[in-house]
Write an enzyme that holds these catalytic residues in place. Structure first.
Site, short mmCIF file in Angstrom:
data_model
loop_
_atom_site.label_atom_id
_atom_site.label_comp_id
_atom_site.label_asym_id
_atom_site.label_seq_id
_atom_site.Cartn_x
_atom_site.Cartn_y
_atom_site.Cartn_z
N ARG A 170 18.41 13.12 -14.46
CA ARG A 170 18.07 11.71 -14.29
C ARG A 170 19.10 10.95 -13.46
O ARG A 170 18.87 9.81 -13.07
CB ARG A 170 17.91 11.04 -15.66
CG ARG A 170 16.71 11.57 -16.41
CD ARG A 170 16.69 11.11 -17.85
NE ARG A 170 15.77 11.93 -18.62
CZ ARG A 170 14.95 11.46 -19.53
NH1 ARG A 170 14.93 10.17 -19.81
NH2 ARG A 170 14.16 12.28 -20.17
N GLN B 209 30.67 39.53 -15.12
CA GLN B 209 31.46 38.54 -14.38
C GLN B 209 32.17 37.58 -15.33
O GLN B 209 31.64 37.20 -16.37
CB GLN B 209 30.60 37.78 -13.38
CG GLN B 209 29.63 36.80 -14.00
CD GLN B 209 28.71 36.16 -12.96
OE1 GLN B 209 28.61 36.59 -11.82
NE2 GLN B 209 28.02 35.12 -13.37
N LEU C 148 27.31 28.51 -12.74
CA LEU C 148 26.42 27.35 -12.66
C LEU C 148 26.50 26.75 -11.27
O LEU C 148 27.60 26.60 -10.72
CB LEU C 148 26.85 26.29 -13.67
CG LEU C 148 26.94 26.72 -15.13
CD1 LEU C 148 27.79 25.73 -15.93
CD2 LEU C 148 25.54 26.83 -15.73
N GLU C 149 25.36 26.40 -10.69
CA GLU C 149 25.33 25.72 -9.40
C GLU C 149 24.86 24.28 -9.62
O GLU C 149 23.77 24.06 -10.14
CB GLU C 149 24.37 26.43 -8.44
CG GLU C 149 24.74 27.87 -8.15
CD GLU C 149 24.05 28.88 -9.08
OE1 GLU C 149 23.04 28.53 -9.73
OE2 GLU C 149 24.55 30.02 -9.16
N LYS D 118 19.87 20.04 -17.91
CA LYS D 118 19.67 19.00 -18.92
C LYS D 118 19.17 17.73 -18.23
O LYS D 118 19.62 17.38 -17.15
CB LYS D 118 20.97 18.72 -19.67
CG LYS D 118 21.32 19.85 -20.65
CD LYS D 118 22.55 19.53 -21.45
CE LYS D 118 22.35 18.46 -22.48
NZ LYS D 118 21.70 18.88 -23.73
N TYR E 107 21.64 14.99 -16.80
CA TYR E 107 22.12 15.15 -15.42
C TYR E 107 20.99 14.96 -14.41
O TYR E 107 21.18 14.30 -13.38
CB TYR E 107 22.79 16.51 -15.24
CG TYR E 107 24.21 16.55 -15.75
CD1 TYR E 107 25.21 15.82 -15.12
CD2 TYR E 107 24.55 17.31 -16.86
CE1 TYR E 107 26.51 15.84 -15.59
CE2 TYR E 107 25.85 17.34 -17.34
CZ TYR E 107 26.83 16.60 -16.69
OH TYR E 107 28.12 16.62 -17.15
#
Length: 189
Positions: free
Chosen positions: A117, A181, A137-138, A112, A115
């Site tokens: 920016r 997972q 998520l990384e 997004k 984040y």
């Protein structure tokens, strides 16, 4: 290959459980009227939320980062509504949403802009045909300041691309190592 619309995402989620839980609108405020980083269905995608489960990278053990032999002690486990990522470091998290990707669909994740920016980059590899699970998520903090990630709010957008033909071999068919997972999943070889 065509990108899929909000109508298709809604139908696949409500009738086939493609996304669970599923928010049929863009959610921008919490129950108390406080602003959120938005999540839910958008015109041509779905904005996912981050769960309260984080693994924040630490080099307290002076380990070498090796994707073939990853040391779990390289992370500190945190369960919280907010995660602080140290400067120039990274953290792993997972989506609240559980995905079941159809056999003729490839899903691509983009961070997004809210984040991005702030210098926080979200990376996720594509969700392949017939993959299912919580998405790991990384988050990379590219700044020289600590960075904050909010659980329960939008962090990335999933785009769904439907192929003109069914793939010969899906992720499920080849027994992909991240199939099914749950929780934050560390590298596997």
């Amino acid at each position: 290959m065509a990108i899929k619309s909000d109508r298709w995402i809604r139908e696949m989620s409500e009738k086939h459980g493609m996304i669970e839980p599923y928010a049929e609108n863009q959610v921008r405020f919490d129950k108390n009227g406080e602003k959120l980083i938005s999540y839910g269905v958008s015109s041509y995608g779905y904005d996912v939320r981050c769960a309260r489960e984080f693994k924040v990278f630490t080099n307290v053990h002076s380990a070498i980062v090796d994707p073939k032999n990853f040391d779990e002690k390289s992370f500190i486990d945190i369960e919280s509504d907010v995660c602080i990522i140290p400067p120039n470091s990274f953290a792993l998290a997972r989506t609240i949403e559980y995905f079941r990707i159809p056999r003729n669909v490839l899903t691509v994740c983009l961070g997004k802009s809210t984040y991005a920016r702030c210098g926080i980059i979200v990376n996720v590899t594509p969700l392949e045909p017939e993959w299912e699970g919580h998405v790991t998520l990384e988050f990379s903090n590219t700044t020289n300041l600590p960075a904050r990630i909010y659980a329960g709010e939008g962090v990335a957008q999933m785009l769904f691309f439907e192929s003109d033909e069914i793939c010969e071999t899906s992720y499920k068919d080849r027994g992909g190592k991240y199939q099914g997972q749950t929780g934050v999943t560390l590298p596997k070889t």
